[in-house]
Structures are given as structure tokens and as C-alpha cells.
Design a protein around this motif. Structure first.
Motif, PDB file in Angstrom:
ATOM      1  N   SER A 159      19.453 -15.658  -8.272  1.00 36.13           N
ATOM      2  CA  SER A 159      19.422 -16.738  -7.237  1.00 36.13           C
ATOM      3  C   SER A 159      19.658 -16.266  -5.959  1.00 36.13           C
ATOM      4  CB  SER A 159      20.317 -17.838  -7.763  1.00 36.13           C
ATOM      5  OG  SER A 159      20.042 -18.929  -7.049  1.00 36.13           O
ATOM      6  N   GLN A 160      18.968 -16.369  -5.218  1.00 28.53           N
ATOM      7  CA  GLN A 160      18.918 -15.970  -3.618  1.00 28.53           C
ATOM      8  C   GLN A 160      18.992 -16.860  -2.631  1.00 28.53           C
ATOM      9  OE1 GLN A 160      17.262 -12.165  -2.227  1.00 28.53           O
ATOM     10  NE2 GLN A 160      17.119 -11.673  -4.338  1.00 28.53           N
ATOM     11  N   CYS A 161      17.589 -17.629  -2.385  1.00 27.16           N
ATOM     12  CA  CYS A 161      17.983 -19.036  -1.439  1.00 27.16           C
ATOM     13  C   CYS A 161      17.820 -20.101  -2.404  1.00 27.16           C
ATOM     14  CB  CYS A 161      16.470 -19.044  -0.786  1.00 27.16           C
ATOM     15  SG  CYS A 161      15.211 -19.714  -1.942  1.00 27.16           S
ATOM     16  N   GLY A 162      17.929 -19.687  -3.642  1.00 25.18           N
ATOM     17  CA  GLY A 162      18.107 -20.719  -4.692  1.00 25.18           C
ATOM     18  C   GLY A 162      17.291 -21.824  -5.096  1.00 25.18           C
ATOM     19  N   PHE A 163      15.992 -21.825  -4.290  1.00 30.07           N
ATOM     20  CA  PHE A 163      15.239 -22.889  -4.375  1.00 30.07           C
ATOM     21  C   PHE A 163      14.384 -23.069  -5.616  1.00 30.07           C
ATOM     22  CE2 PHE A 163      11.460 -25.635  -3.339  1.00 30.07           C
ATOM     23  CZ  PHE A 163      11.910 -26.555  -2.348  1.00 30.07           C
ATOM     24  N   CYS A 164      14.136 -21.976  -6.309  1.00 27.11           N
ATOM     25  CA  CYS A 164      13.365 -21.900  -7.451  1.00 27.11           C
ATOM     26  C   CYS A 164      14.214 -21.902  -8.784  1.00 27.11           C
ATOM     27  CB  CYS A 164      12.703 -20.575  -7.524  1.00 27.11           C
ATOM     28  SG  CYS A 164      13.709 -19.094  -7.981  1.00 27.11           S
TER      29      CYS A 164
ATOM     30  N   CYS B 296       8.930 -17.368  -7.960  1.00 28.33           N
ATOM     31  CA  CYS B 296      10.066 -17.096  -6.946  1.00 28.33           C
ATOM     32  C   CYS B 296       9.870 -16.237  -5.930  1.00 28.33           C
ATOM     33  CB  CYS B 296      11.252 -16.489  -7.783  1.00 28.33           C
ATOM     34  SG  CYS B 296      12.644 -15.874  -6.807  1.00 28.33           S
ATOM     35  N   ARG B 297      10.321 -16.667  -4.341  1.00 31.46           N
ATOM     36  CA  ARG B 297       9.895 -15.718  -3.512  1.00 31.46           C
ATOM     37  C   ARG B 297      10.780 -14.875  -2.995  1.00 31.46           C
ATOM     38  NH1 ARG B 297      10.285 -20.493   0.937  1.00 31.46           N
ATOM     39  NH2 ARG B 297      12.622 -21.059   0.718  1.00 31.46           N
ATOM     40  N   CYS B 298      12.044 -14.730  -3.707  1.00 32.93           N
ATOM     41  CA  CYS B 298      13.248 -13.840  -3.169  1.00 32.93           C
ATOM     42  C   CYS B 298      13.291 -12.709  -4.064  1.00 32.93           C
ATOM     43  CB  CYS B 298      14.442 -14.901  -3.086  1.00 32.93           C
ATOM     44  SG  CYS B 298      14.270 -16.124  -2.022  1.00 32.93           S
ATOM     45  N   THR B 299      13.448 -12.847  -5.577  1.00 32.02           N
ATOM     46  CA  THR B 299      14.222 -11.996  -6.230  1.00 32.02           C
ATOM     47  C   THR B 299      13.507 -10.913  -6.734  1.00 32.02           C
ATOM     48  OG1 THR B 299      14.045 -13.169  -8.305  1.00 32.02           O
ATOM     49  CG2 THR B 299      15.959 -13.727  -7.216  1.00 32.02           C
TER      50      THR B 299
END
Ligand code: FES
Ligand code: FES
Length: 220
Positions: free
Chosen positions: A111-116, A148-151
Motif C-alpha cells: 500500500s503506497q497512496c492507499g487508494f486501491c 493499482c497505480r503505485c506498487t
């Protein structure tokens, strides 16, 4: 009159709605009426999985309870009569008790930005309700609707695969070439690929602790 009233459960609590607008979605109801904002609004069109919830229903013909994941942004509220909905708030929180799915995704750096993350949690949570000891294919299949756009997905998958009972080792999985073949010792192999988390820290998954299906919906 009674026929105009919807009755369903959200996270174990009974909800009744009279004269629901046909175009109201479960997502807008959760976020705007109930202020359950853990279920995210990403695309609003069934494409990202940020709004994933679990819907459970009693099947009178087979006398069984089915659980399936659903995109709340596509689900009309009027379709929920007699259903039990579980959102991420019903699974666990840092204020009460964090659920093993939440813990493992977080500790695996998934989890990075956590939105997903709430949607990812709900997809895996639903899988585990149906299959507490999933295979790796079940994990990837369960997450195929979650973006997910981050991980880059790897840490999310790494956290979730700890629920699988299969051995990680390629030899145990019947592959021809194995990491244990050759000169390298297992210790050396592991030194080269350090784990980013310690599985021994994880809370065990205990299916007996999950929210039960509302008995009232079985007696209908
Ligand atoms: Fe993207 Fe529902 S908000 S699938
Ligand atoms: Fe940012 Fe997945 S952690 S979108």
C-alpha cells in the motif's frame, strides 16, 4: 407501503430504505448517506476495483450462503434487497482489530497512496471467505479487477500469497530447474533475495472470527 421498502444489511447492521431512487448506486449510498468512505470512488464505471465490496446472499434452493465481490459503483441499491454487504470498515480497522488481509498487504509494502487498498483487501477477503486456503491462481484471479497505480502489484501479490498453502519452492511445485539445485545453498539464495517482511509476525487467519450472515435474512 412495505413493498416500497428495501431491507438489507451492511457490516452486520440492518438498513431499510424507502422509495429508493432506481439510479442510486451502492457506492453513493455508502459514501454519501452512511459516510462509509473506505469504499473508494475511482473510475465510477467498473474498471478499477477501488469500490469493491463483498455481497453475501442466502440461497434457499441449496440452503447455502454465497459470497461474491462486486463493484459498488455498478450495483444499484435496489438490487440489494435481502443481501448482506461487507465493506472494508466491516473487515477490520486500526481502532478495533486489523484483519490479516489488511496486515499482510500493509507489511508487505503493498500500500503506497492507499487508494486501491480497500478494494484489494475486499477482493482477497471475499476469496478467503470462499476458500480459506487458496492457490496462487485464486489470488491472481481474485485481483484481476483491481488496478493499482503505485506498487507495480508485486508487493500486493507477495503479501496475499502468504495465505496460500503451496510451497514457494519451484522444486516442490514440480518445475524442472530449481533454486535448490546447483552449488548455491538455500541460505545463500535467501541472502541474495532478502524478504521484505517476516511471515512469522503475521496474525493467523481464523475464519471463525468473521462476521456471521444475518440470521434474519435466512428466515425470510
Ligand atoms: Fe472503479 Fe467502481 S469506482 S470499479
Ligand atoms: Fe496507490 Fe495502489 S497504492 S493506487
Amino acid at each position: 407501503k412495505e413493498g416500497d421498502t428495501l431491507c438489507f444489511f451492511i457490516n452486520g447492521k440492518k438498513v431499510t430504505v424507502s422509495h429508493a431512487e432506481p439510479e442510486t448506486t451502492l457506492l453513493s449510498f455508502l459514501r454519501e448517506e452512511l459516510r462509509l468512505t473506505g469504499t473508494k470512488y475511482g473510475c465510477g464505471g467498473g474498471g478499477c476495483g477501488a469500490c469493491t465490496v463483498m455481497v453475501s446472499r442466502y440461497q434457499p434452493a441449496t440452503k447455502t450462503i454465497t459470497h461474491y465481490s462486486a463493484n459498488a459503483c455498478l450495483l444499484p441499491l435496489c438490487q440489494l434487497h435481502g443481501a448482506a454487504v461487507t465493506t472494508v470498515e466491516g473487515v477490520g480497522s486500526t481502532r478495533t482489530r486489523i484483519h490479516p488481509v489488511q496486515e499482510r498487504i500493509a507489511k508487505a509494502h503493498g500500500s503506497q497512496c492507499g487508494f486501491c487498498s480497500p478494494g484489494m483487501v475486499m477482493s482477497i477477503y471475499t476469496l478467503l471467505r470462499n476458500r480459506p486456503q487458496p492457490a496462487m491462481d485464486d489470488i491472481t484471479h481474485a485481483l484481476q479487477g483491481n488496478l493499482c497505480r503505485c506498487t507495480g502489484y508485486r508487493p500486493i501479490i507477495d503479501g496475499c500469497r502468504t495465505f496460500c498453502q503451496e510451497a514457494d519452492c519451484c522444486q516442490a511445485n514440480g518445475a524442472g530447474d530449481c533454486c535448490l539445485d546447483g552449488e548455491e545453498t538455500l541460505e545463500e539464495t535467501q541472502r541474495e533475495k532478502p524478504e521484505l517482511f517476516d511471515k512469522r509476525e503475521f496474525l493467523p487467519l481464523d475464519p471463525t472470527q468473521e462476521l456471521i450472515f444475518p440470521p434474519e435474512l435466512i428466515l425470510w
